[in-house]
Write an enzyme that holds these catalytic residues in place. Structure first.
Site, mmCIF file in Angstrom:
data_model
loop_
_atom_site.group_PDB
_atom_site.id
_atom_site.type_symbol
_atom_site.label_atom_id
_atom_site.label_comp_id
_atom_site.label_asym_id
_atom_site.label_seq_id
_atom_site.Cartn_x
_atom_site.Cartn_y
_atom_site.Cartn_z
ATOM 1 N N ARG A 30 0.856 -1.204 0.109
ATOM 2 C CA ARG A 30 0.109 -0.022 -0.076
ATOM 3 C C ARG A 30 0.953 1.204 -0.065
ATOM 4 N NH1 ARG A 30 -5.139 -1.607 0.026
ATOM 5 N NH2 ARG A 30 -5.654 -3.347 1.214
ATOM 6 N N ILE A 32 1.983 4.841 1.172
ATOM 7 C CA ILE A 32 1.718 5.451 2.462
ATOM 8 C C ILE A 32 0.807 6.579 2.438
ATOM 9 C CG2 ILE A 32 3.905 7.116 2.252
ATOM 10 C CD1 ILE A 32 4.765 5.750 5.068
ATOM 11 N N ASN A 88 4.650 7.271 -13.024
ATOM 12 C CA ASN A 88 5.377 8.550 -13.084
ATOM 13 C C ASN A 88 6.760 8.807 -13.597
ATOM 14 O OD1 ASN A 88 3.006 9.796 -12.224
ATOM 15 N ND2 ASN A 88 3.429 9.199 -10.116
ATOM 16 N N VAL A 97 10.509 8.822 -6.180
ATOM 17 C CA VAL A 97 11.420 7.501 -5.873
ATOM 18 C C VAL A 97 11.686 6.856 -7.157
ATOM 19 C CG1 VAL A 97 11.211 5.273 -4.831
ATOM 20 C CG2 VAL A 97 9.774 6.988 -3.599
ATOM 21 N N HIS A 101 8.148 1.549 -10.268
ATOM 22 C CA HIS A 101 7.024 1.061 -9.674
ATOM 23 C C HIS A 101 5.663 1.888 -10.270
ATOM 24 C CE1 HIS A 101 8.177 5.631 -8.153
ATOM 25 N NE2 HIS A 101 6.816 5.571 -7.981
ATOM 26 N N HIS A 103 1.795 2.443 -10.108
ATOM 27 C CA HIS A 103 0.790 2.873 -9.231
ATOM 28 C C HIS A 103 -0.437 2.171 -9.554
ATOM 29 C CE1 HIS A 103 2.550 6.554 -7.170
ATOM 30 N NE2 HIS A 103 3.521 6.376 -8.244
HETATM 31 P P1 5GP Z 1 6.090 8.606 -7.516
HETATM 32 O O1 5GP Z 1 5.624 10.046 -7.101
HETATM 33 O O2 5GP Z 1 7.663 8.474 -7.323
HETATM 34 O O3 5GP Z 1 5.586 8.070 -8.978
HETATM 35 O O4 5GP Z 1 5.534 7.643 -6.429
HETATM 36 C C1 5GP Z 1 6.279 7.384 -5.105
HETATM 37 C C2 5GP Z 1 5.223 6.776 -4.099
HETATM 38 O O5 5GP Z 1 5.710 6.355 -2.890
HETATM 39 C C3 5GP Z 1 4.339 7.987 -3.658
HETATM 40 O O6 5GP Z 1 3.041 7.807 -3.947
HETATM 41 C C4 5GP Z 1 4.422 7.960 -2.160
HETATM 42 O O7 5GP Z 1 3.245 8.070 -1.225
HETATM 43 C C5 5GP Z 1 4.977 6.844 -1.908
HETATM 44 N N1 5GP Z 1 5.809 6.282 -0.743
HETATM 45 C C6 5GP Z 1 7.021 7.325 -0.292
HETATM 46 N N2 5GP Z 1 7.637 6.798 0.855
HETATM 47 C C7 5GP Z 1 6.861 5.571 1.002
HETATM 48 C C8 5GP Z 1 7.143 4.678 2.083
HETATM 49 O O8 5GP Z 1 8.053 4.981 3.013
HETATM 50 N N3 5GP Z 1 6.395 3.756 2.108
HETATM 51 C C9 5GP Z 1 5.170 3.365 1.238
HETATM 52 N N4 5GP Z 1 4.479 2.187 1.294
HETATM 53 N N5 5GP Z 1 5.141 4.365 0.196
HETATM 54 C C10 5GP Z 1 5.825 5.471 -0.011
#
Ligand code: 5GP
Ligand code: ZN
Length: 116
Positions: A30, A32, A88, A97, A101, A103
């Site tokens: 999930r 966060i 993304n 990150v 990944h 979503h």
């Molecule tokens: P991005 O913006 O890089 O596509 O998505 C990174 C996602 O990682 C974000 O939706 C953010 O909420 C999630 N995220 C960041 N830190 C953590 C964490 O420590 N644990 C989890 N489960 N999700 C995280």
């Protein structure tokens, strides 16, 4: 494992996460900070920077992320109601990150796509 990569640490069990799906090469947990009732991240266990490097270097693994997301959608009971899959890429997309990944968003009617 890549040093200082948050999702490598989640895969290694060094950072806790609510894991929903765990296969040989993928892990789903999930988000966060959920942006929908169901918001799950599906990652390759092996570190890859982004979806494009997966497509170039490990196309089969990229496909496994999609089938893993489908299994999560089934478990979450949102196959019929529908869901959105998103990668993304770069700052305009709000990427934070740098471990590839996917979503998975659903569980409610989602907003319009794109701006806001
Ligand atoms: P991005 O913006 O890089 O596509 O998505 C990174 C996602 O990682 C974000 O939706 C953010 O909420 C999630 N995220 C960041 N830190 C953590 C964490 O420590 N644990 C989890 N489960 N999700 C995280
Ligand atoms: Zn990583």
């Amino acid at each position: 494992m890549t040093a200082d990569c948050l999702f490598c640490k989640i895969v290694a069990g060094q950072v806790p996460a609510t894991v929903l799906y765990d296969s040989e090469r993928t892990l789903a947990f999930r988000d966060i900070n959920p942006q929908a009732v169901a918001h799950v991240l599906v990652v390759p266990k092996q570190h890859h920077e982004d979806a494009v490097s997966l497509a170039t270097d490990a196309a089969g693994l990229l496909a496994e992320l999609v089938t893993a997301a489908a299994a999560v959608a089934e478990a979450e009971g949102i196959v019929d109601s529908g869901y959105r899959l998103v990668f993304n890429t770069g700052p305009d997309a709000g990427r934070t990150v740098f471990h590839a990944h996917l979503h998975l968003l659903g569980g409610e009617q989602l907003g319009p796509f794109g701006r806001h």
